[in-house]
Design a protein around this motif. Structure first.
Motif, PDB file in Angstrom:
ATOM      1  N   GLY A 138      35.787  55.222  32.985  1.00 17.37           N
ATOM      2  CA  GLY A 138      36.796  54.287  33.454  1.00 17.37           C
ATOM      3  C   GLY A 138      36.728  53.011  32.651  1.00 17.37           C
ATOM      4  O   GLY A 138      36.010  52.917  31.654  1.00 17.37           O
ATOM      5  N   LEU A 139      37.474  52.032  33.076  1.00 14.40           N
ATOM      6  CA  LEU A 139      37.576  50.768  32.352  1.00 14.40           C
ATOM      7  C   LEU A 139      37.456  49.602  33.312  1.00 14.40           C
ATOM      8  O   LEU A 139      38.065  49.601  34.391  1.00 14.40           O
ATOM      9  N   VAL A 140      36.678  48.599  32.921  1.00 18.26           N
ATOM     10  CA  VAL A 140      36.617  47.330  33.638  1.00 18.26           C
ATOM     11  C   VAL A 140      37.325  46.305  32.758  1.00 18.26           C
ATOM     12  O   VAL A 140      36.941  46.084  31.610  1.00 18.26           O
ATOM     13  N   PHE A 141      38.376  45.725  33.283  1.00 21.21           N
ATOM     14  CA  PHE A 141      39.130  44.661  32.616  1.00 21.21           C
ATOM     15  C   PHE A 141      38.599  43.362  33.200  1.00 21.21           C
ATOM     16  O   PHE A 141      38.948  42.983  34.304  1.00 21.21           O
ATOM     17  N   PHE A 142      37.688  42.719  32.480  1.00 22.52           N
ATOM     18  CA  PHE A 142      36.951  41.582  33.018  1.00 22.52           C
ATOM     19  C   PHE A 142      37.573  40.267  32.546  1.00 22.52           C
ATOM     20  O   PHE A 142      37.696  40.018  31.349  1.00 22.52           O
ATOM     21  N   VAL A 143      37.955  39.441  33.506  1.00 22.73           N
ATOM     22  CA  VAL A 143      38.502  38.110  33.235  1.00 22.73           C
ATOM     23  C   VAL A 143      37.392  37.108  33.500  1.00 22.73           C
ATOM     24  O   VAL A 143      36.932  36.972  34.630  1.00 22.73           O
ATOM     25  N   VAL A 180      39.218  49.088  36.862  1.00 23.45           N
ATOM     26  CA  VAL A 180      38.940  47.951  37.739  1.00 23.45           C
ATOM     27  C   VAL A 180      39.225  46.665  36.982  1.00 23.45           C
ATOM     28  O   VAL A 180      38.951  46.567  35.793  1.00 23.45           O
ATOM     29  N   CYS A 181      39.764  45.686  37.669  1.00 23.08           N
ATOM     30  CA  CYS A 181      39.942  44.360  37.095  1.00 23.08           C
ATOM     31  C   CYS A 181      39.086  43.390  37.884  1.00 23.08           C
ATOM     32  O   CYS A 181      39.163  43.333  39.108  1.00 23.08           O
ATOM     33  N   LEU A 182      38.211  42.660  37.176  1.00 19.97           N
ATOM     34  CA  LEU A 182      37.342  41.665  37.817  1.00 19.97           C
ATOM     35  C   LEU A 182      37.618  40.303  37.237  1.00 19.97           C
ATOM     36  O   LEU A 182      37.842  40.147  36.072  1.00 19.97           O
TER      37      LEU A 182
END
Length: 101
Positions: free
Chosen positions: A23-28, A99-101
């Motif tokens: 999966g992918l974590v799109f981290f801000v 997921v976006c964090l």
């Protein structure tokens, strides 16, 4: 703008095809809208990479005073669109978790 950048990290066992990524974590990154750079948050990626075998993209955006909150949101939306264009294989798999964090 030099703040608008993305840093992509893949699990160490991942092949060039990205098929091993779960999966992918799109981290801000944080910084109270006025500071911070993606490189400052590289350690945050480690648990996702090592334990969960997820890719992590840490996204930079213009900070205050170069941009207001609305413009920062626009930067992040643009980054998500660009990432989907450049690396669609990391986000379009049905069994992957994003997921976006």
């Amino acid at each position: 703008h030099d703040m608008q950048r993305m840093e992509l990290y893949l699990p160490s066992s991942t092949t060039t095809s990205d098929n091993d990524v779960r999966g992918l974590v799109f981290f801000v990154h944080g910084g109270a809208w006025g500071s911070g750079m993606p490189w400052m948050y590289r350690l945050v990626a480690l648990p996702f990479l090592e334990e969960l075998r997820m890719a992590v993209v840490i996204v930079g955006y213009r900070t205050y005073p170069d941009a207001n909150v609305s413009e920062q949101v626009d930067d992040l939306a643009s980054a998500a669109i660009e990432f989907a264009r450049v690396k669609p294989d990391l986000i379009k798999k049905k069994k992957k978790k994003n997921v976006c964090l």
